[in-house]
Design a protein around this motif. Structure first.
Motif, short mmCIF file in Angstrom:
data_model
loop_
_atom_site.label_atom_id
_atom_site.label_comp_id
_atom_site.label_asym_id
_atom_site.label_seq_id
_atom_site.Cartn_x
_atom_site.Cartn_y
_atom_site.Cartn_z
N GLU A 28 0.81 -1.21 0.00
CA GLU A 28 0.00 0.00 0.00
C GLU A 28 0.84 1.27 0.00
O GLU A 28 0.31 2.37 0.02
CB GLU A 28 -0.90 0.04 1.25
CG GLU A 28 -1.73 -1.20 1.47
CD GLU A 28 -0.99 -2.27 2.28
OE1 GLU A 28 0.14 -2.03 2.77
OE2 GLU A 28 -1.55 -3.35 2.42
N GLY A 29 2.14 1.14 0.05
CA GLY A 29 3.04 2.29 0.14
C GLY A 29 3.68 2.37 1.51
O GLY A 29 3.07 2.01 2.51
N GLY A 30 4.92 2.78 1.56
CA GLY A 30 5.64 2.89 2.82
C GLY A 30 6.43 1.62 3.10
O GLY A 30 6.65 0.79 2.22
N ILE A 65 5.13 12.44 7.56
CA ILE A 65 5.41 11.01 7.61
C ILE A 65 4.81 10.50 8.92
O ILE A 65 4.96 11.13 9.97
CB ILE A 65 6.93 10.74 7.55
CG1 ILE A 65 7.50 11.04 6.15
CG2 ILE A 65 7.24 9.30 7.91
CD1 ILE A 65 7.62 12.44 5.79
N THR A 66 4.12 9.37 8.86
CA THR A 66 3.53 8.79 10.06
C THR A 66 4.23 7.48 10.37
O THR A 66 4.44 6.66 9.49
CB THR A 66 2.02 8.53 9.87
OG1 THR A 66 1.38 9.75 9.52
CG2 THR A 66 1.38 7.97 11.14
N VAL A 67 4.58 7.29 11.63
CA VAL A 67 5.12 6.02 12.11
C VAL A 67 4.05 5.41 13.01
O VAL A 67 3.70 5.99 14.04
CB VAL A 67 6.44 6.21 12.89
CG1 VAL A 67 6.94 4.87 13.42
CG2 VAL A 67 7.49 6.87 12.02
N GLU A 68 3.50 4.27 12.57
CA GLU A 68 2.50 3.55 13.35
C GLU A 68 3.14 2.27 13.87
O GLU A 68 3.73 1.53 13.10
CB GLU A 68 1.29 3.16 12.49
CG GLU A 68 0.50 4.33 11.99
CD GLU A 68 -0.71 3.92 11.18
OE1 GLU A 68 -1.61 4.76 11.05
OE2 GLU A 68 -0.76 2.78 10.66
N THR A 104 9.94 17.62 12.88
CA THR A 104 8.66 18.32 12.73
C THR A 104 7.79 17.74 11.62
O THR A 104 6.63 18.11 11.51
CB THR A 104 8.91 19.82 12.46
OG1 THR A 104 9.73 19.95 11.29
CG2 THR A 104 9.57 20.48 13.65
N ARG A 105 8.33 16.84 10.83
CA ARG A 105 7.56 16.22 9.74
C ARG A 105 7.10 14.81 10.09
O ARG A 105 6.55 14.11 9.25
CB ARG A 105 8.41 16.18 8.46
CG ARG A 105 8.67 17.58 7.93
CD ARG A 105 9.15 17.59 6.51
NE ARG A 105 8.24 16.89 5.62
CZ ARG A 105 8.66 16.35 4.47
NH1 ARG A 105 9.90 16.44 4.10
NH2 ARG A 105 7.80 15.73 3.69
N ILE A 106 7.33 14.37 11.33
CA ILE A 106 7.01 12.99 11.70
C ILE A 106 5.93 12.97 12.78
O ILE A 106 6.06 13.62 13.82
CB ILE A 106 8.27 12.26 12.24
CG1 ILE A 106 9.40 12.31 11.20
CG2 ILE A 106 7.93 10.81 12.59
CD1 ILE A 106 10.72 11.80 11.74
N GLU A 122 5.29 0.72 11.12
CA GLU A 122 5.14 1.05 9.71
C GLU A 122 5.48 2.51 9.50
O GLU A 122 5.04 3.37 10.27
CB GLU A 122 3.73 0.73 9.22
CG GLU A 122 3.46 -0.76 9.26
CD GLU A 122 2.10 -1.16 8.74
OE1 GLU A 122 2.02 -2.18 8.06
OE2 GLU A 122 1.11 -0.43 9.02
N ILE A 123 6.28 2.78 8.47
CA ILE A 123 6.68 4.13 8.11
C ILE A 123 5.86 4.50 6.89
O ILE A 123 6.00 3.89 5.82
CB ILE A 123 8.20 4.21 7.82
CG1 ILE A 123 9.01 3.77 9.04
CG2 ILE A 123 8.60 5.63 7.41
CD1 ILE A 123 9.39 2.32 9.03
#
Length: 141
Positions: A28-30, A65-68, A104-106, A122-123
């Motif tokens: 799905e990307g990442g 960018i999201t780290v889950e 600041t972008r995460i 997941e990144i």
């Protein structure tokens, strides 16, 4: 020349998530990073792999960018799973920042124990689908 090397390097990083820490691409990307059960620290190979994708993420013109992160257990202690997933997301964020991605972008999301349980982080670059948050809303009739 440097920009052409990033896709080649990312191909070398892909592969199945093993019991240890391996970085793989998500359909799905990442990217997905596996963690040993009960652990939140990154080994040298995982830090190097994250350092390999940080320049590509930093080069994106905009977006966050999201780290889950998730933790597989224990099923009877949601708080412990949430704290472990938070520690994992923080470790990934710290490695990306050390590799040059602005903090600041995460955004980080501690998902705790999900169904099915997984020991992963997941990144997710801008536009990649995120995990659903919480149970489905109830009807208020």
């Amino acid at each position: 020349m440097r920009r052409a090397l990033i896709p080649v390097f990312l191909v070398l990083l892909t592969g199945p998530v093993a019991a240890g820490q391996a970085l793989s691409e998500r359909a799905e990307g990442g990217w997905r990073l596996g963690f040993p059960a009960g652990q939140s620290t990154l080994d040298a190979a995982a830090r190097d792999a994250l350092a390999g994708i940080a320049p590509a993420l930093a080069a994106l013109p905009q977006g966050r960018i999201t780290v889950e992160a998730q933790a597989s257990g224990p099923s009877d202690d949601a708080s412990l799973a949430r704290r472990l997933s938070l520690a994992r997301a923080g470790a990934v964020r710290d490695a990306l920042v050390a590799a040059g991605l602005p903090a600041t972008r995460i955004d980080i999301r501690a998902l705790g124990r999900r169904d099915p349980p997984a020991d992963i982080a997941e990144i997710l670059p801008p536009g990649a689908p995120r995990a659903e948050s919480g149970p489905a809303p109830r009807s208020t009739r």
